[in-house]
Write a protein that holds these residues in place. Structure first.
Motif, PDB file in Angstrom:
ATOM      1  N   THR A  25      -2.704   0.228   6.411  1.00 40.57           N
ATOM      2  CA  THR A  25      -2.332   1.357   5.952  1.00 40.57           C
ATOM      3  C   THR A  25      -1.259   2.179   6.407  1.00 40.57           C
ATOM      4  O   THR A  25      -1.579   2.871   7.612  1.00 40.57           O
ATOM      5  CB  THR A  25      -3.699   2.131   5.784  1.00 40.57           C
ATOM      6  OG1 THR A  25      -4.720   1.481   5.038  1.00 40.57           O
ATOM      7  CG2 THR A  25      -3.475   3.196   5.121  1.00 40.57           C
ATOM      8  N   LEU A  28      -6.111   2.810  11.011  1.00 40.20           N
ATOM      9  CA  LEU A  28      -5.735   2.752   9.756  1.00 40.20           C
ATOM     10  C   LEU A  28      -4.232   1.778   9.800  1.00 40.20           C
ATOM     11  O   LEU A  28      -4.288   1.130   8.877  1.00 40.20           O
ATOM     12  CB  LEU A  28      -5.346   4.098   9.149  1.00 40.20           C
ATOM     13  CG  LEU A  28      -6.554   4.939   8.604  1.00 40.20           C
ATOM     14  CD1 LEU A  28      -6.237   6.398   8.234  1.00 40.20           C
ATOM     15  CD2 LEU A  28      -7.157   4.320   7.211  1.00 40.20           C
ATOM     16  N   GLN A  63       0.819  -1.304   0.076  1.00 41.96           N
ATOM     17  CA  GLN A  63       0.083  -0.032   0.137  1.00 41.96           C
ATOM     18  C   GLN A  63       1.055   1.391  -0.149  1.00 41.96           C
ATOM     19  O   GLN A  63       1.832   1.555   0.790  1.00 41.96           O
ATOM     20  CB  GLN A  63      -0.976  -0.135   1.223  1.00 41.96           C
ATOM     21  CG  GLN A  63      -2.056  -0.986   1.150  1.00 41.96           C
ATOM     22  CD  GLN A  63      -3.332  -0.378   2.026  1.00 41.96           C
ATOM     23  OE1 GLN A  63      -3.558   0.344   2.329  1.00 41.96           O
ATOM     24  NE2 GLN A  63      -3.875  -1.690   2.569  1.00 41.96           N
TER      25      GLN A  63
END
Length: 278
Positions: A40, A35, A8
């Motif tokens: 992420t 997150l 990511q």
């Protein structure tokens, strides 16, 4: 290193000093932690203008602001070190830690993670006809991407104070929006979030319901030309457009966030604030 963190692109989150002092920090920290847990990667860049101004006044200094920009002499630079790399960075990291994230506080002299050179004297809007020497104010010339990648890959959240440094160890004060833009470009960020004290780009600054969910560069330039966007939002949009032109995929302007809002805006662009795209 998780598969998600390998694949990511990161999110870069710029947080103003007024936000660190404000009532929404807990919600922001919780969303950053969520997150990060989901894989992420998140990098945070923060300012600290209000805190620096308050400390200058406590110390008997008079802030010298020209064209909306702080002139940074040696005494002012000392204040910026104390506030940015000190209190604001620690307070932000503490909030993230309490929310379950793994923050690592950094500043420009941390292995030259933000490389900078002194900004040359220049004419600025609102500063009169002559070039202004802003003192120890810097321009970003690079970031130590391998250090940030190392931290992100291990699940840490780098928290960057907006101070830069050159190869001789001279420290410079830098605008946090500028550092965030450069970080987003260097890291190939999926999104750059500018967290402000207003909820979004508004058609009427006094009416939160007049939020503009999405703006292209052309639409944003038209909004500025027509006077829909005014004051401090103009340079924010202009710097955001420059970041997009340099490769950042989207810039989100958000503020006054409740828990879950940051993650929702990341997954559903334009649902909470204003998303700027090419």
């Amino acid at each position: 290193m998780t598969a998600a963190s390998k694949s990511q692109a990161p999110i870069v989150l710029k947080v103003g000093g007024e936000v660190v002092n404000g009532p929404y920090l807990g919600a922001i920290a919780a969303d950053v932690a969520a997150l990060a847990r989901e894989g992420t990667p998140v990098v945070i860049v923060h300012g600290g203008g209000p805190q620096a101004t308050a400390l200058q006044k406590q110390l008997g200094q008079t802030p010298n602001i020209v064209g909306g920009r702080r002139v940074t002499d040696q005494a002012t630079l000392d204040v910026m070190k104390m506030t940015l790399a000190g209190k604001v960075n620690v307070d932000l990291c503490a909030a993230l830690l309490a929310a379950g994230a793994k923050p690592v506080g950094l500043h420009g002299a941390s292995s030259a993670v933000i490389r900078a050179v002194k900004r040359p004297a220049r004419v600025v809007s609102g500063g009169g006809p002559d070039p202004v020497d802003f003192g120890f104010v810097g321009d970003v010339i690079g970031l130590r991407k391998e250090l940030l990648d190392l931290l992100l890959g291990a699940g840490y959240v780098p928290v960057l104070a907006c101070l830069g440094a050159d190869e001789q160890g001279q420290v410079f004060n830098i605008n946090a929006d500028t550092v965030a833009n450069q970080a987003a470009i260097a890291l190939g960020a999926r999104s750059l979030f500018l967290v402000t004290d207003v909820p979004a780009v508004l058609r009427d600054v006094n009416d939160p319901s007049s939020r503009i969910p999405r703006l292209s560069i052309a639409e944003g330039e038209r909004a500025i030309a027509e006077g829909v966007v005014t004051k401090g939002m103009i340079p924010k949009l202009e710097e955001s457009f420059a970041a997009i032109s340099a490769g950042v995929r989207a810039v989100h302007i958000v503020g006054r966030l409740a828990s879950g809002d940051l993650a929702r805006e990341a997954n559903e662009p334009g649902s909470i604030g204003t998303v700027l795209t090419s």
